[in-house]
Scaffold this motif. Structure first.
Motif, PDB file in Angstrom:
ATOM      1  N   ALA A  30       0.821  -1.215   0.000  1.00 51.69           N
ATOM      2  CA  ALA A  30       0.000   0.000   0.000  1.00 51.69           C
ATOM      3  C   ALA A  30       0.851   1.259   0.000  1.00 51.69           C
ATOM      4  CB  ALA A  30      -0.933  -0.006   1.209  1.00 51.69           C
ATOM      5  N   GLN A  31       2.025   1.190   0.636  1.00 47.39           N
ATOM      6  CA  GLN A  31       2.907   2.349   0.711  1.00 47.39           C
ATOM      7  C   GLN A  31       3.863   2.438  -0.476  1.00 47.39           C
ATOM      8  OE1 GLN A  31       2.540   4.704   3.112  1.00 47.39           O
ATOM      9  NE2 GLN A  31       0.794   3.450   3.755  1.00 47.39           N
ATOM     10  N   GLY A  32       3.922   1.381  -1.288  1.00 51.45           N
ATOM     11  CA  GLY A  32       4.871   1.372  -2.395  1.00 51.45           C
ATOM     12  C   GLY A  32       6.306   1.232  -1.935  1.00 51.45           C
ATOM     13  N   TRP A  33       6.510   0.562  -0.799  1.00 47.94           N
ATOM     14  CA  TRP A  33       7.850   0.391  -0.234  1.00 47.94           C
ATOM     15  C   TRP A  33       8.455  -0.902  -0.768  1.00 47.94           C
ATOM     16  CZ3 TRP A  33       5.969   1.728   5.355  1.00 47.94           C
ATOM     17  CH2 TRP A  33       5.889   3.132   5.478  1.00 47.94           C
ATOM     18  N   ARG A  34       9.269  -0.774  -1.799  1.00 46.57           N
ATOM     19  CA  ARG A  34       9.786  -1.933  -2.522  1.00 46.57           C
ATOM     20  C   ARG A  34      10.637  -2.854  -1.655  1.00 46.57           C
ATOM     21  NH1 ARG A  34      12.520   0.713  -5.939  1.00 46.57           N
ATOM     22  NH2 ARG A  34      10.796   0.997  -7.381  1.00 46.57           N
ATOM     23  N   ARG A  35      11.532  -2.278  -0.859  1.00 52.32           N
ATOM     24  CA  ARG A  35      12.467  -3.122  -0.113  1.00 52.32           C
ATOM     25  C   ARG A  35      11.749  -4.053   0.864  1.00 52.32           C
ATOM     26  NH1 ARG A  35      18.041  -2.159   0.702  1.00 52.32           N
ATOM     27  NH2 ARG A  35      17.753   0.025   0.121  1.00 52.32           N
ATOM     28  N   PRO A  36      10.907  -3.538   1.762  1.00 62.00           N
ATOM     29  CA  PRO A  36      10.210  -4.464   2.659  1.00 62.00           C
ATOM     30  C   PRO A  36       9.221  -5.370   1.937  1.00 62.00           C
ATOM     31  CG  PRO A  36       9.441  -2.221   3.000  1.00 62.00           C
ATOM     32  CD  PRO A  36      10.636  -2.133   2.115  1.00 62.00           C
ATOM     33  N   LEU A  37       8.612  -4.893   0.856  1.00 59.26           N
ATOM     34  CA  LEU A  37       7.670  -5.740   0.127  1.00 59.26           C
ATOM     35  C   LEU A  37       8.369  -6.982  -0.406  1.00 59.26           C
ATOM     36  CD1 LEU A  37       4.914  -6.321  -1.062  1.00 59.26           C
ATOM     37  CD2 LEU A  37       5.504  -4.848  -3.010  1.00 59.26           C
ATOM     38  N   LEU A  38       9.528  -6.807  -1.022  1.00 53.18           N
ATOM     39  CA  LEU A  38      10.267  -7.958  -1.535  1.00 53.18           C
ATOM     40  C   LEU A  38      10.674  -8.902  -0.405  1.00 53.18           C
ATOM     41  CD1 LEU A  38      12.535  -6.252  -4.220  1.00 53.18           C
ATOM     42  CD2 LEU A  38      10.760  -7.969  -4.637  1.00 53.18           C
ATOM     43  N   ALA A  39      11.079  -8.333   0.715  1.00 51.04           N
ATOM     44  CA  ALA A  39      11.515  -9.163   1.842  1.00 51.04           C
ATOM     45  C   ALA A  39      10.369 -10.011   2.385  1.00 51.04           C
ATOM     46  CB  ALA A  39      12.090  -8.280   2.943  1.00 51.04           C
ATOM     47  N   TRP A  40       9.212  -9.394   2.567  1.00 55.14           N
ATOM     48  CA  TRP A  40       8.080 -10.127   3.139  1.00 55.14           C
ATOM     49  C   TRP A  40       7.483 -11.115   2.146  1.00 55.14           C
ATOM     50  CZ3 TRP A  40       7.173 -10.525   8.096  1.00 55.14           C
ATOM     51  CH2 TRP A  40       7.687  -9.543   8.956  1.00 55.14           C
ATOM     52  N   LEU A  41       7.464 -10.762   0.869  1.00 56.61           N
ATOM     53  CA  LEU A  41       7.026 -11.728  -0.140  1.00 56.61           C
ATOM     54  C   LEU A  41       7.966 -12.930  -0.163  1.00 56.61           C
ATOM     55  CD1 LEU A  41       6.035  -9.401  -3.128  1.00 56.61           C
ATOM     56  CD2 LEU A  41       4.489 -10.867  -1.811  1.00 56.61           C
ATOM     57  N   GLY A  42       9.254 -12.673   0.028  1.00 58.21           N
ATOM     58  CA  GLY A  42      10.220 -13.760   0.066  1.00 58.21           C
ATOM     59  C   GLY A  42       9.963 -14.722   1.216  1.00 58.21           C
ATOM     60  N   VAL A  43       9.583 -14.186   2.367  1.00 56.70           N
ATOM     61  CA  VAL A  43       9.260 -15.047   3.511  1.00 56.70           C
ATOM     62  C   VAL A  43       8.017 -15.875   3.209  1.00 56.70           C
ATOM     63  CG1 VAL A  43       8.571 -15.084   5.936  1.00 56.70           C
ATOM     64  CG2 VAL A  43      10.348 -13.505   5.177  1.00 56.70           C
TER      65      VAL A  43
END
Length: 237
Positions: free
Chosen positions: A190-203
């Motif tokens: 929702a925030q468009g925060w790429r770095r945490p989004l990739l990390a959490w999708l990876g988990v």
């Protein structure tokens, strides 16, 4: 009652009730309309820019802005404020599942206030029960949350970055249920925060693979590729 002087003296505040990203901002908020020193304005703006750049995946800009913020605060000799700048950076890393030691803060720990030491321990997943009361209110509930109630606790946090920080702490302490992962992904997206989004999708993808759900894992990997592809396109522009 504490007031702001014409020279921009900071207002009285209770650090244990504020999240470190907002601590420098709070120096200005209570003095709206009052003259404040340039270093406060510079440090506030640089800290905001640094956090946003880091979460967006722009490490170079984040490093530059955090360095500028540190330099602005350091010239005051205020170790407590410098500690908060360092904790702000470490909080953004925890939100992005970068669980490195907060080494810059540790160099200041001996002279840092108790609330800052407690928050650093919380970020590292080693908060002591007697120190939970020193945390900001929303993080006190996270520190006490059970694995079953962790997702609901996360949803009660209004600030998106605080929510992601809390999710990172829950993952470190092995209390991150699928609901916690879903909330973290939804927040970062929702925030468009790429770095945490990739990390959490990876988990999420890793857990799907561990559960033998290869179809779901592949779907999540495709979503990660989409986000990573967008990052590559922006770097080429």
């Amino acid at each position: 009652m504490a007031v702001c002087t014409r020279y921009g003296a900071e207002p009285a505040m209770n650090p244990s009730r504020l999240w470190p990203t907002l601590l420098l901002i709070s120096l200005l908020g209570a003095c709206a309309g009052k003259p404040v020193p340039d270093w406060q304005i510079n440090a506030k703006d640089a800290t905001e820019r640094a956090s946003n750049a880091y979460l967006a995946g722009n490490t170079r800009v984040a490093d530059q802005e955090f360095l500028f913020a540190r330099n602005e605060v350091a010239r005051t000799g205020r170790i407590d404020l410098l500690a908060r700048v360092e904790l702000t950076r470490c909080a953004a890393q925890v939100a992005s599942l970068v669980m490195d030691a907060c080494t810059a803060f540790e160099k200041l720990r001996q002279d840092a206030p108790a609330a800052e030491r407690a928050y650093a321990d919380y970020l590292a997943g080693r908060i002591q029960p007697q120190d939970i009361g020193l945390l900001p209110a929303q993080h006190r509930t996270v520190a006490n949350a059970s694995p079953e109630g962790a997702a609901a606790t996360l949803q009660s946090i209004d600030d998106p970055l605080s929510r992601l920080v809390a999710a990172g702490v829950l993952l470190q302490s092995k209390r991150a249920s699928p609901g916690v992962l879903n909330e973290a992904v939804k927040t970062a997206s929702a925030q468009g925060w790429r770095r945490p989004l990739l990390a959490w999708l990876g988990v999420q993808a890793m857990r799907a693979e561990q559960a033998g759900d290869n179809e779901e894992a592949q779907r999540l990997r495709r979503k990660m590729a989409l986000v990573e592809g967008q990052a590559s396109n922006q770097e080429q522009e």
